[in-house]
Design a protein around this motif. Structure first.
Motif, mmCIF file in Angstrom:
data_model
loop_
_atom_site.group_PDB
_atom_site.id
_atom_site.type_symbol
_atom_site.label_atom_id
_atom_site.label_comp_id
_atom_site.label_asym_id
_atom_site.label_seq_id
_atom_site.Cartn_x
_atom_site.Cartn_y
_atom_site.Cartn_z
ATOM 1 N N VAL A 6 0.854 -1.190 0.000
ATOM 2 C CA VAL A 6 0.000 0.000 0.000
ATOM 3 C C VAL A 6 0.891 1.241 0.000
ATOM 4 O O VAL A 6 2.078 1.166 0.312
ATOM 5 C CB VAL A 6 -0.970 0.049 1.208
ATOM 6 N N PHE A 7 0.290 2.370 -0.317
ATOM 7 C CA PHE A 7 0.978 3.655 -0.336
ATOM 8 C C PHE A 7 1.633 3.908 1.025
ATOM 9 O O PHE A 7 1.073 3.563 2.069
ATOM 10 C CB PHE A 7 -0.029 4.749 -0.674
ATOM 11 N N GLY A 8 2.802 4.537 1.024
ATOM 12 C CA GLY A 8 3.567 4.742 2.249
ATOM 13 C C GLY A 8 2.794 5.441 3.353
ATOM 14 O O GLY A 8 2.882 5.057 4.532
ATOM 15 N N SER A 9 2.014 6.468 3.011
ATOM 16 C CA SER A 9 1.253 7.197 4.040
ATOM 17 C C SER A 9 0.131 6.334 4.620
ATOM 18 O O SER A 9 -0.187 6.431 5.808
ATOM 19 C CB SER A 9 0.670 8.488 3.452
ATOM 20 N N THR A 10 -0.469 5.496 3.782
ATOM 21 C CA THR A 10 -1.505 4.581 4.271
ATOM 22 C C THR A 10 -0.886 3.562 5.221
ATOM 23 O O THR A 10 -1.449 3.250 6.283
ATOM 24 C CB THR A 10 -2.187 3.853 3.097
ATOM 25 N N HIS A 11 0.292 3.066 4.872
ATOM 26 C CA HIS A 11 1.028 2.134 5.740
ATOM 27 C C HIS A 11 1.313 2.787 7.097
ATOM 28 O O HIS A 11 1.124 2.173 8.150
ATOM 29 C CB HIS A 11 2.336 1.722 5.043
ATOM 30 N N SER A 12 1.746 4.048 7.076
ATOM 31 C CA SER A 12 2.030 4.776 8.325
ATOM 32 C C SER A 12 0.769 4.966 9.153
ATOM 33 O O SER A 12 0.806 4.903 10.392
ATOM 34 C CB SER A 12 2.659 6.140 8.013
ATOM 35 N N LEU A 13 -0.354 5.197 8.500
ATOM 36 C CA LEU A 13 -1.635 5.340 9.193
ATOM 37 C C LEU A 13 -1.956 4.068 9.973
ATOM 38 O O LEU A 13 -2.325 4.123 11.154
ATOM 39 C CB LEU A 13 -2.730 5.622 8.154
ATOM 40 N N PHE A 14 -1.781 2.930 9.326
ATOM 41 C CA PHE A 14 -2.088 1.645 9.961
ATOM 42 C C PHE A 14 -1.120 1.324 11.096
ATOM 43 O O PHE A 14 -1.522 0.798 12.128
ATOM 44 C CB PHE A 14 -2.035 0.512 8.930
#
Length: 389
Positions: A109-117
């Motif tokens: 997944v996109f890096g920012s989405t990964h960070s969100l999770f």
């Protein structure tokens, strides 16, 4: 006209009702609020006894037109437009999940989405598990009583891997889970995940929808029931798309089909060129026969999209040399622009991931992502050729 109109026609002819001025093109409604006829009109509007615009944080004619177009393109019942793609991702999850809930997400997944999770949702006791994109059969065993959502991108960012949306739809239905698909790389023109069982579809409108690198935007569309929850969360928290940006995007959608056709034509030619180049280790593009999920891509997409991923031989040093030698193409982190863009995911879009996390989703130090633009293909290839040599 009895039968439903074609995609391109809906994109152009879906618009607001004309005002008394009978304008041909929808005007901009640059207003923060709207007035009421009298006290009863105001009371009834706030009580939601009538549908009307109250405040542009809730709705605005320009946002409504943009949402209506995307809903028709995606086959969705309703939607809400956001100030950015990540505002759409965050607000969609935040509106639907509670403390103790669990997300099943594709690892790619996109890096920012990964960070969100991984960095933010755990603060609110929202957990996640990642499944491998080529091992969907493992998802059944990963579902827990707390699991509420299956989430995936297809094609993925940045490796343009393909997930079988129909298989994901079956799994979500079997376990009564909400299937959310990020359709940003494909656009509604190339792929409609709702046809394959998705409940919600998310886009960064910043990418192909705008197509010219002008505005930030996001949108979530899907079932009326789920979108209503997202709307009620978002009208309070305030991530709404601005009327000006909504107007720009609505106009941009009129040319989405013709732009994406050229993006895909150029990208296919570039992918074929790179596949034969002796300084390239590997190339990934959904409509190349060498792509491991080529047959699935052909089944669920109209064409391969604008993004080509590849690796320059020689690792990090060769990759840096390549980037420093680019002359025509832009070094940027955006995609879906009329201008071709070269990105080094390991040091930009996915730099917040650890080396191990990047490796697990196929992002090597030499990985390159090219968002192929609308320039003449000979000029695009010419710049890449001189940079490689």
């Amino acid at each position: 006209m009895g039968k439903s109109k074609k995609f391109e026609t809906e994109a152009i002819r879906t618009q607001l009702e004309r005002s008394q001025y009978l304008e041909h093109s929808s005007p901009m409604y640059l207003t923060s609020s709207f007035v009421f006829e009298d006290a009863e009109d105001m009371r009834a509007s706030f009580a939601e006894e009538k549908e009307r615009n109250i405040y542009s944080r809730y709705s605005n004619p320009n946002s409504s037109e943009f949402i209506d177009k995307v809903c028709k393109m995606e086959g969705a019942e309703d939607g809400f437009a956001f100030a950015s793609g990540m505002a759409a991702v965050f607000s969609t999850f935040a509106a639907l999940l509670s403390s103790g809930d669990h997300i099943l997400s594709a690892r790619s997944v996109f890096g920012s989405t990964h960070s969100l999770f991984t960095n933010f949702f755990p603060k609110w006791n929202i957990t996640h598990s990642f499944f491998k994109i080529d091992e969907l059969e493992t998802i059944d065993k990963m579902v827990t009583p707390q699991t509420k959502v299956i989430y995936a991108e297809s094609p993925t960012n940045p490796g343009v891997d393909i997930l079988d949306l129909e298989a994901l739809g079956r799994i979500a239905k079997k376990h009564n889970l909400i299937l959310i698909i990020d359709n940003c790389f494909a656009s509604p023109y190339l792929q409609q995940p709702i046809k394959f069982g998705a409940d919600l579809v998310i886009h960064s409108g910043t990418k192909l929808m705008d197509g010219q690198g002008r505005v930030l935007a996001g949108i979530t569309v899907g079932s009326k029931e789920l979108v209503d929850k997202i709307y009620r969360f978002s009208r309070i928290t305030g991530p709404a798309l601005s009327p000006f940006n909504a107007w720009v995007l609505s106009k941009s959608l009129e040319t989405l089909a013709i732009r994406v056709d050229r993006h895909c034509e150029n990208a296919m030619k570039l992918a074929e060129y790179l596949e034969q180049h002796d300084k390239i280790t590997w190339v990934k593009y959904p409509f190349l026969k060498s792509h491991p999920k080529y047959e699935i891509a052909k089944r669920q997409m109209k064409a391969g999209g604008c993004v080509v991923a590849f690796e320059v031989k020689g690792g990090l040093e060769a990759g840096r040399k390549f980037f420093d030698s680019i002359k025509l193409l832009s070094l940027s982190a955006n995609l879906g622009d009329s201008r071709s863009i070269v990105t080094h995911p390991a040091s930009t879009t996915h730099s917040k991931l650890s080396a191990e996390e990047r490796q697990s989703v196929g992002i090597t130090d030499g990985s390159v992502r090219i968002s192929v633009g609308l320039e003449h293909i000979e000029d695009i290839i010419g710049d890449i050729e001189q940079a490689l040599s």
